[in-house]
Scaffold this motif. Structure first.
Motif, PDB file in Angstrom:
ATOM      1  N   GLY A  85      10.204   8.535 -11.120  1.00  0.00           N
ATOM      2  CA  GLY A  85      10.386   8.767 -12.552  1.00  0.00           C
ATOM      3  C   GLY A  85       9.633   7.708 -13.332  1.00  0.00           C
ATOM      4  N   SER A  86      10.299   7.052 -14.253  1.00  0.00           N
ATOM      5  CA  SER A  86       9.642   6.008 -15.050  1.00  0.00           C
ATOM      6  C   SER A  86       9.794   4.631 -14.422  1.00  0.00           C
ATOM      7  CB  SER A  86      10.222   5.997 -16.461  1.00  0.00           C
ATOM      8  OG  SER A  86      11.595   5.667 -16.403  1.00  0.00           O
ATOM      9  N   LEU A  87      10.480   4.540 -13.300  1.00  0.00           N
ATOM     10  CA  LEU A  87      10.676   3.250 -12.636  1.00  0.00           C
ATOM     11  C   LEU A  87       9.432   2.839 -11.873  1.00  0.00           C
ATOM     12  CD1 LEU A  87      14.250   3.872 -11.197  1.00  0.00           C
ATOM     13  CD2 LEU A  87      13.634   2.703 -13.320  1.00  0.00           C
ATOM     14  N   ARG A  88       9.300   1.563 -11.633  1.00  0.00           N
ATOM     15  CA  ARG A  88       8.190   1.027 -10.839  1.00  0.00           C
ATOM     16  C   ARG A  88       8.765   0.511  -9.529  1.00  0.00           C
ATOM     17  NH1 ARG A  88       3.344  -1.318 -10.245  1.00  0.00           N
ATOM     18  NH2 ARG A  88       3.216  -3.491  -9.658  1.00  0.00           N
ATOM     19  N   PRO A  89       8.150   0.864  -8.390  1.00  0.00           N
ATOM     20  CA  PRO A  89       8.626   0.321  -7.124  1.00  0.00           C
ATOM     21  C   PRO A  89       8.507  -1.198  -7.103  1.00  0.00           C
ATOM     22  CG  PRO A  89       6.521   1.422  -6.826  1.00  0.00           C
ATOM     23  CD  PRO A  89       6.943   1.674  -8.233  1.00  0.00           C
ATOM     24  N   GLU A  90       9.395  -1.851  -6.368  1.00  0.00           N
ATOM     25  CA  GLU A  90       9.414  -3.309  -6.349  1.00  0.00           C
ATOM     26  C   GLU A  90       8.728  -3.924  -5.139  1.00  0.00           C
ATOM     27  OE1 GLU A  90      13.302  -4.837  -7.103  1.00  0.00           O
ATOM     28  OE2 GLU A  90      13.569  -3.558  -8.861  1.00  0.00           O
ATOM     29  N   SER A  91       8.352  -3.097  -4.162  1.00  0.00           N
ATOM     30  CA  SER A  91       7.692  -3.615  -2.970  1.00  0.00           C
ATOM     31  C   SER A  91       6.923  -2.493  -2.284  1.00  0.00           C
ATOM     32  CB  SER A  91       8.724  -4.184  -1.988  1.00  0.00           C
ATOM     33  OG  SER A  91       9.514  -3.135  -1.458  1.00  0.00           O
ATOM     34  N   ALA A  92       6.027  -2.869  -1.380  1.00  0.00           N
ATOM     35  CA  ALA A  92       5.287  -1.869  -0.613  1.00  0.00           C
ATOM     36  C   ALA A  92       6.238  -1.050   0.246  1.00  0.00           C
ATOM     37  CB  ALA A  92       4.234  -2.549   0.254  1.00  0.00           C
ATOM     38  N   ALA A  93       7.285  -1.683   0.777  1.00  0.00           N
ATOM     39  CA  ALA A  93       8.264  -0.953   1.586  1.00  0.00           C
ATOM     40  C   ALA A  93       8.925   0.144   0.765  1.00  0.00           C
ATOM     41  CB  ALA A  93       9.310  -1.914   2.137  1.00  0.00           C
ATOM     42  N   GLU A  94       9.231  -0.148  -0.493  1.00  0.00           N
ATOM     43  CA  GLU A  94       9.853   0.863  -1.354  1.00  0.00           C
ATOM     44  C   GLU A  94       8.884   2.007  -1.653  1.00  0.00           C
ATOM     45  OE1 GLU A  94      12.313   1.268  -5.556  1.00  0.00           O
ATOM     46  OE2 GLU A  94      11.471  -0.682  -5.000  1.00  0.00           O
ATOM     47  N   VAL A  95       7.598   1.716  -1.771  1.00  0.00           N
ATOM     48  CA  VAL A  95       6.607   2.760  -2.001  1.00  0.00           C
ATOM     49  C   VAL A  95       6.629   3.751  -0.838  1.00  0.00           C
ATOM     50  CG1 VAL A  95       4.138   3.259  -2.224  1.00  0.00           C
ATOM     51  CG2 VAL A  95       5.115   1.298  -3.416  1.00  0.00           C
ATOM     52  N   PHE A  96       6.735   3.241   0.386  1.00  0.00           N
ATOM     53  CA  PHE A  96       6.696   4.099   1.565  1.00  0.00           C
ATOM     54  C   PHE A  96       8.022   4.804   1.834  1.00  0.00           C
ATOM     55  CE2 PHE A  96       2.678   2.216   2.356  1.00  0.00           C
ATOM     56  CZ  PHE A  96       2.025   3.087   3.204  1.00  0.00           C
ATOM     57  N   GLU A  97       9.133   4.256   1.349  1.00  0.00           N
ATOM     58  CA  GLU A  97      10.446   4.867   1.576  1.00  0.00           C
ATOM     59  C   GLU A  97      10.523   6.222   0.900  1.00  0.00           C
ATOM     60  OE1 GLU A  97      13.796   2.582   0.272  1.00  0.00           O
ATOM     61  OE2 GLU A  97      13.306   0.974   1.661  1.00  0.00           O
ATOM     62  N   GLY A  98      10.721   7.253   1.659  1.00  0.00           N
ATOM     63  CA  GLY A  98      10.957   8.569   1.097  1.00  0.00           C
ATOM     64  C   GLY A  98       9.725   9.299   0.603  1.00  0.00           C
ATOM     65  N   SER A  99       8.562   8.674   0.604  1.00  0.00           N
ATOM     66  CA  SER A  99       7.361   9.382   0.167  1.00  0.00           C
ATOM     67  C   SER A  99       6.869  10.281   1.284  1.00  0.00           C
ATOM     68  CB  SER A  99       6.255   8.407  -0.218  1.00  0.00           C
ATOM     69  OG  SER A  99       5.129   9.135  -0.665  1.00  0.00           O
ATOM     70  N   GLN A 100       6.331  11.420   0.905  1.00  0.00           N
ATOM     71  CA  GLN A 100       5.789  12.332   1.894  1.00  0.00           C
ATOM     72  C   GLN A 100       4.290  12.189   2.071  1.00  0.00           C
ATOM     73  OE1 GLN A 100       7.628  15.715  -0.063  1.00  0.00           O
ATOM     74  NE2 GLN A 100       8.842  16.057   1.780  1.00  0.00           N
ATOM     75  N   LEU A 101       3.644  11.518   1.129  1.00  0.00           N
ATOM     76  CA  LEU A 101       2.198  11.364   1.204  1.00  0.00           C
ATOM     77  C   LEU A 101       1.803  10.068   0.510  1.00  0.00           C
ATOM     78  CD1 LEU A 101      -0.392  12.759   2.151  1.00  0.00           C
ATOM     79  CD2 LEU A 101      -0.490  13.905  -0.050  1.00  0.00           C
ATOM     80  N   VAL A 102       1.560   9.016   1.306  1.00  0.00           N
ATOM     81  CA  VAL A 102       1.281   7.699   0.743  1.00  0.00           C
ATOM     82  C   VAL A 102       0.320   6.950   1.661  1.00  0.00           C
ATOM     83  CG1 VAL A 102       3.345   6.683   1.802  1.00  0.00           C
ATOM     84  CG2 VAL A 102       2.355   5.615  -0.216  1.00  0.00           C
ATOM     85  N   PHE A 103      -0.545   6.154   1.052  1.00  0.00           N
ATOM     86  CA  PHE A 103      -1.553   5.401   1.781  1.00  0.00           C
ATOM     87  C   PHE A 103      -1.564   3.970   1.272  1.00  0.00           C
ATOM     88  CE2 PHE A 103      -2.724   9.775   1.785  1.00  0.00           C
ATOM     89  CZ  PHE A 103      -3.275  10.003   3.026  1.00  0.00           C
ATOM     90  N   GLU A 104      -1.873   3.032   2.170  1.00  0.00           N
ATOM     91  CA  GLU A 104      -2.044   1.633   1.804  1.00  0.00           C
ATOM     92  C   GLU A 104      -3.400   1.198   2.339  1.00  0.00           C
ATOM     93  OE1 GLU A 104       1.082  -1.762   1.749  1.00  0.00           O
ATOM     94  OE2 GLU A 104       0.270  -1.647   3.790  1.00  0.00           O
ATOM     95  N   ALA A 105      -4.232   0.639   1.455  1.00  0.00           N
ATOM     96  CA  ALA A 105      -5.599   0.298   1.831  1.00  0.00           C
ATOM     97  C   ALA A 105      -6.033  -0.987   1.140  1.00  0.00           C
ATOM     98  CB  ALA A 105      -6.540   1.432   1.444  1.00  0.00           C
ATOM     99  N   VAL A 106      -7.117  -1.548   1.628  1.00  0.00           N
ATOM    100  CA  VAL A 106      -7.688  -2.734   1.005  1.00  0.00           C
ATOM    101  C   VAL A 106      -8.271  -2.380  -0.359  1.00  0.00           C
ATOM    102  CG1 VAL A 106      -9.515  -4.467   1.205  1.00  0.00           C
ATOM    103  CG2 VAL A 106      -8.076  -3.939   3.175  1.00  0.00           C
ATOM    104  N   GLY A 107      -8.892  -1.218  -0.481  1.00  0.00           N
ATOM    105  CA  GLY A 107      -9.487  -0.799  -1.745  1.00  0.00           C
ATOM    106  C   GLY A 107      -9.930   0.642  -1.669  1.00  0.00           C
ATOM    107  N   GLY A 108     -10.651   1.065  -2.699  1.00  0.00           N
ATOM    108  CA  GLY A 108     -11.117   2.439  -2.703  1.00  0.00           C
ATOM    109  C   GLY A 108     -11.899   2.772  -3.948  1.00  0.00           C
TER     110      GLY A 108
END
Length: 151
Positions: free
Chosen positions: A118-141
């Motif tokens: 929603g309008s919240l911001r995740p507080e950590s990379a672990a939270e970004v990955f929790e429950g997401s069905q499509l997520v990537f972590e990279a050096v850049g892009g």
């Protein structure tokens, strides 16, 4: 022989996924009801390998200010460290919200299922990955507008 059309060539870009580049991407495209058309994962092996995985995400999105015409856009992520693709029955590959771009520990996280925050911001990379069905972590892009798909 592969019957699928090839991924279209670059028309505009590439633009780096920096703060300015991300702002330009989100200003150019309306992602509501856009569709993820293709995910390409690539990794070289051996002593001459450039290192790291590459992910290309091709999304059909609508161009703001141009009658909301459909245009393929490619997010190219370099040196992918972690990814999650959940191909569960409930995941339709339709994006309801724009991708969410965050940075934690010097790495870029790209979450294509960001509506869960929603309008919240995740507080950590672990939270970004929790429950997401499509997520990537990279050096850049980078991102690029592509020519239309061949029919």
């Amino acid at each position: 022989m592969d019957p699928r059309p090839p991924t279209p060539a670059h028309r505009l870009g590439p633009h780096p996924l920096t703060e300015e580049g991300i702002a330009a991407l989100l200003a150019r495209y309306e992602f509501g009801d856009s569709c993820l058309r293709r995910v390409v994962l690539d990794q070289e092996y051996g002593p001459r390998a450039a290192g790291g995985r590459l992910a290309r995400l091709v999304v059909d999105a609508r161009v703001v200010g141009e009658g909301l015409r459909w245009e393929p856009v490619c997010l190219e992520l370099h040196d992918v460290r972690r990814l999650r693709i959940d191909e569960s029955v409930g995941f339709s590959w339709v994006l309801y919200d724009p991708p969410r771009f965050t940075r934690f520990d010097g790495l870029l996280q790209v979450d294509l299922c960001a509506e869960r925050f929603g309008s919240l911001r995740p507080e950590s990379a672990a939270e970004v990955f929790e429950g997401s069905q499509l997520v990537f972590e990279a050096v850049g892009g980078s991102w690029s507008a592509l020519h239309p798909w061949q029919r």
